[in-house]
Design a protein around this motif. Sequence first.
Motif, PDB file in Angstrom:
ATOM      1  N   TYR A 182       1.999  -4.014   7.245  1.00 52.55           N
ATOM      2  CA  TYR A 182       1.528  -2.635   7.111  1.00 52.55           C
ATOM      3  C   TYR A 182       2.615  -1.679   6.239  1.00 52.55           C
ATOM      4  O   TYR A 182       2.371  -0.968   5.773  1.00 52.55           O
ATOM      5  CB  TYR A 182       1.385  -1.920   8.566  1.00 52.55           C
ATOM      6  N   LYS A 183       3.987  -2.412   6.517  1.00 54.58           N
ATOM      7  CA  LYS A 183       4.970  -1.623   5.729  1.00 54.58           C
ATOM      8  C   LYS A 183       4.656  -1.478   4.263  1.00 54.58           C
ATOM      9  O   LYS A 183       5.129  -0.516   3.393  1.00 54.58           O
ATOM     10  CB  LYS A 183       6.240  -2.203   6.091  1.00 54.58           C
ATOM     11  N   PHE A 184       4.321  -2.727   3.923  1.00 57.58           N
ATOM     12  CA  PHE A 184       4.190  -3.068   2.190  1.00 57.58           C
ATOM     13  C   PHE A 184       2.978  -1.960   1.959  1.00 57.58           C
ATOM     14  O   PHE A 184       3.137  -1.160   0.657  1.00 57.58           O
ATOM     15  CB  PHE A 184       3.743  -4.464   2.042  1.00 57.58           C
ATOM     16  N   PHE A 185       1.922  -2.009   2.714  1.00 55.82           N
ATOM     17  CA  PHE A 185       0.926  -1.057   2.212  1.00 55.82           C
ATOM     18  C   PHE A 185       1.253   0.307   2.260  1.00 55.82           C
ATOM     19  O   PHE A 185       0.666   1.550   1.392  1.00 55.82           O
ATOM     20  CB  PHE A 185      -0.448  -1.173   3.021  1.00 55.82           C
ATOM     21  N   LYS A 186       2.144   0.945   3.415  1.00 57.01           N
ATOM     22  CA  LYS A 186       2.736   2.141   3.438  1.00 57.01           C
ATOM     23  C   LYS A 186       3.592   2.644   2.353  1.00 57.01           C
ATOM     24  O   LYS A 186       3.542   3.634   1.737  1.00 57.01           O
ATOM     25  CB  LYS A 186       3.231   2.448   4.665  1.00 57.01           C
ATOM     26  N   ALA A 187       4.247   1.459   1.953  1.00 49.58           N
ATOM     27  CA  ALA A 187       5.316   1.808   0.804  1.00 49.58           C
ATOM     28  C   ALA A 187       4.852   1.986  -0.583  1.00 49.58           C
ATOM     29  O   ALA A 187       5.094   2.559  -1.459  1.00 49.58           O
ATOM     30  CB  ALA A 187       6.333   0.699   0.752  1.00 49.58           C
ATOM     31  N   LYS A 188       3.330   1.418  -0.592  1.00 51.85           N
ATOM     32  CA  LYS A 188       2.816   1.317  -2.078  1.00 51.85           C
ATOM     33  C   LYS A 188       1.449   2.185  -1.868  1.00 51.85           C
ATOM     34  O   LYS A 188       0.776   2.463  -2.968  1.00 51.85           O
ATOM     35  CB  LYS A 188       2.220  -0.047  -2.210  1.00 51.85           C
ATOM     36  N   ARG A 189       1.712   3.331  -1.065  1.00 55.49           N
ATOM     37  CA  ARG A 189       0.434   4.307  -1.071  1.00 55.49           C
ATOM     38  C   ARG A 189       0.354   5.222  -2.517  1.00 55.49           C
ATOM     39  O   ARG A 189      -0.902   5.197  -2.618  1.00 55.49           O
ATOM     40  CB  ARG A 189       0.681   5.246   0.237  1.00 55.49           C
ATOM     41  N   LYS A 190       1.233   5.597  -2.860  1.00 54.02           N
ATOM     42  CA  LYS A 190       1.063   6.459  -3.965  1.00 54.02           C
ATOM     43  C   LYS A 190       0.606   5.539  -5.311  1.00 54.02           C
ATOM     44  O   LYS A 190      -0.231   6.200  -5.848  1.00 54.02           O
ATOM     45  CB  LYS A 190       2.322   7.008  -4.357  1.00 54.02           C
ATOM     46  N   TYR A 191       1.016   4.277  -5.281  1.00 54.84           N
ATOM     47  CA  TYR A 191       0.304   3.374  -6.396  1.00 54.84           C
ATOM     48  C   TYR A 191      -1.094   3.052  -6.098  1.00 54.84           C
ATOM     49  O   TYR A 191      -1.874   2.949  -7.155  1.00 54.84           O
ATOM     50  CB  TYR A 191       1.329   2.261  -6.394  1.00 54.84           C
ATOM     51  N   ALA A 192      -1.232   2.982  -4.632  1.00 54.46           N
ATOM     52  CA  ALA A 192      -2.731   2.609  -4.417  1.00 54.46           C
ATOM     53  C   ALA A 192      -3.561   3.631  -4.655  1.00 54.46           C
ATOM     54  O   ALA A 192      -4.722   3.599  -5.318  1.00 54.46           O
ATOM     55  CB  ALA A 192      -2.840   2.298  -2.782  1.00 54.46           C
ATOM     56  N   ILE A 193      -3.263   4.901  -4.254  1.00 55.81           N
ATOM     57  CA  ILE A 193      -4.118   6.342  -4.532  1.00 55.81           C
ATOM     58  C   ILE A 193      -4.235   6.336  -5.961  1.00 55.81           C
ATOM     59  O   ILE A 193      -5.534   6.715  -6.532  1.00 55.81           O
ATOM     60  CB  ILE A 193      -3.251   7.502  -4.032  1.00 55.81           C
ATOM     61  N   PHE A 194      -3.286   6.076  -6.938  1.00 53.35           N
ATOM     62  CA  PHE A 194      -3.550   6.133  -8.376  1.00 53.35           C
ATOM     63  C   PHE A 194      -4.453   4.918  -8.814  1.00 53.35           C
ATOM     64  O   PHE A 194      -5.461   5.460  -9.742  1.00 53.35           O
ATOM     65  CB  PHE A 194      -2.022   5.916  -9.116  1.00 53.35           C
ATOM     66  N   ILE A 195      -4.382   3.847  -8.356  1.00 55.76           N
ATOM     67  CA  ILE A 195      -5.314   2.810  -8.554  1.00 55.76           C
ATOM     68  C   ILE A 195      -6.667   3.171  -8.032  1.00 55.76           C
ATOM     69  O   ILE A 195      -7.700   2.896  -9.085  1.00 55.76           O
ATOM     70  CB  ILE A 195      -4.940   1.421  -8.139  1.00 55.76           C
ATOM     71  N   ILE A 196      -6.942   3.884  -6.903  1.00 57.75           N
ATOM     72  CA  ILE A 196      -8.278   4.307  -6.531  1.00 57.75           C
ATOM     73  C   ILE A 196      -8.952   4.916  -7.610  1.00 57.75           C
ATOM     74  O   ILE A 196     -10.051   4.993  -7.676  1.00 57.75           O
ATOM     75  CB  ILE A 196      -8.046   4.610  -5.135  1.00 57.75           C
ATOM     76  N   PHE A 197      -8.202   6.164  -7.675  1.00 62.21           N
ATOM     77  CA  PHE A 197      -8.489   7.214  -8.878  1.00 62.21           C
ATOM     78  C   PHE A 197      -9.060   6.496  -9.957  1.00 62.21           C
ATOM     79  O   PHE A 197     -10.207   6.837 -10.702  1.00 62.21           O
ATOM     80  CB  PHE A 197      -7.789   8.115  -9.085  1.00 62.21           C
ATOM     81  N   ILE A 198      -8.157   5.505 -10.460  1.00 58.78           N
ATOM     82  CA  ILE A 198      -8.728   4.701 -11.720  1.00 58.78           C
ATOM     83  C   ILE A 198     -10.074   4.031 -11.588  1.00 58.78           C
ATOM     84  O   ILE A 198     -10.959   4.013 -12.223  1.00 58.78           O
ATOM     85  CB  ILE A 198      -7.554   3.585 -12.394  1.00 58.78           C
ATOM     86  N   ILE A 199     -10.027   3.251 -10.503  1.00 60.63           N
ATOM     87  CA  ILE A 199     -11.333   2.526  -9.903  1.00 60.63           C
ATOM     88  C   ILE A 199     -12.629   3.327  -9.934  1.00 60.63           C
ATOM     89  O   ILE A 199     -13.613   3.040 -10.395  1.00 60.63           O
ATOM     90  CB  ILE A 199     -11.006   1.473  -8.774  1.00 60.63           C
TER      91      ILE A 199
END
Length: 247
Positions: A182-199
């Motif tokens: 969970y720490k990995f996904f929490k730390a990468k949240r801003k990158y995940a949100i960016f990728i989600i908008f691209i997808i």
Amino acid sequence: MSDTSMTLIDHLEELRKVIIRIVIAVLVGTVVSFALFEDVLFIIINAPIAGKDIQLAQLAVTEVFITRLKISLLSGFIITIPFTAWQIWSFILPALYAHERKYVYMIAPMSAILFAAGVVFGYYVVLPLALLFFIGQGADLLPMLSFARYVAFVLGFLLPFGLVFQLPLAVVFLVKIGAADYKFFKAKRKYAIFIIFIISAVLTPADVVSQLLMAGPVILLYEISILIAWLIRKKVKEEDEETDVIS
């Protein structure tokens, strides 16, 4: 010819059989869907546009027939997803370890449920809002939509929801096999949100509203996935502590 070559050939032969069985299943599903086209069409058309005073028009001679073929093929693919998944997993499972197979047996049925949940969510919640917004831009104009384009819009809008609703499963699988926590996904949240908008921009029609309508629920799913990952980690930690006490 070496045993390794024979093993590779055997695998390729088995893969060929799997592909043939999947293709036959999809074709059968397509024929069934073609025969039940009126029922499938009712689901696609009536609920989203009910009460919105929208008229669908046939703008080309072959429009309805071609669209019927496309819908039947897509429906044939969708209704045979359980069989397709079973064929794929039956091919992959022998290469997995026992604990990995256990996760697959849990994830496979949940994947189908989440796919259906995503499509239903898009159908009843997001699609009516999107139609209301876009058609509302016409002010006093009477909405008269091309039958083929309307169906393409609906299907192109709903299917991605079924795919993105797989996100929690992907997170659970990665956590279970120890590839992330969970720490990995929490730390990468801003990158995940960016990728989600691209997808979302790639999977939805080319407008900001559709992208936001998809990105919003997916970001919420990502946050839920972090919570699930934390709960899994907490459970594993408690089990490890109990094992240490017993030892």
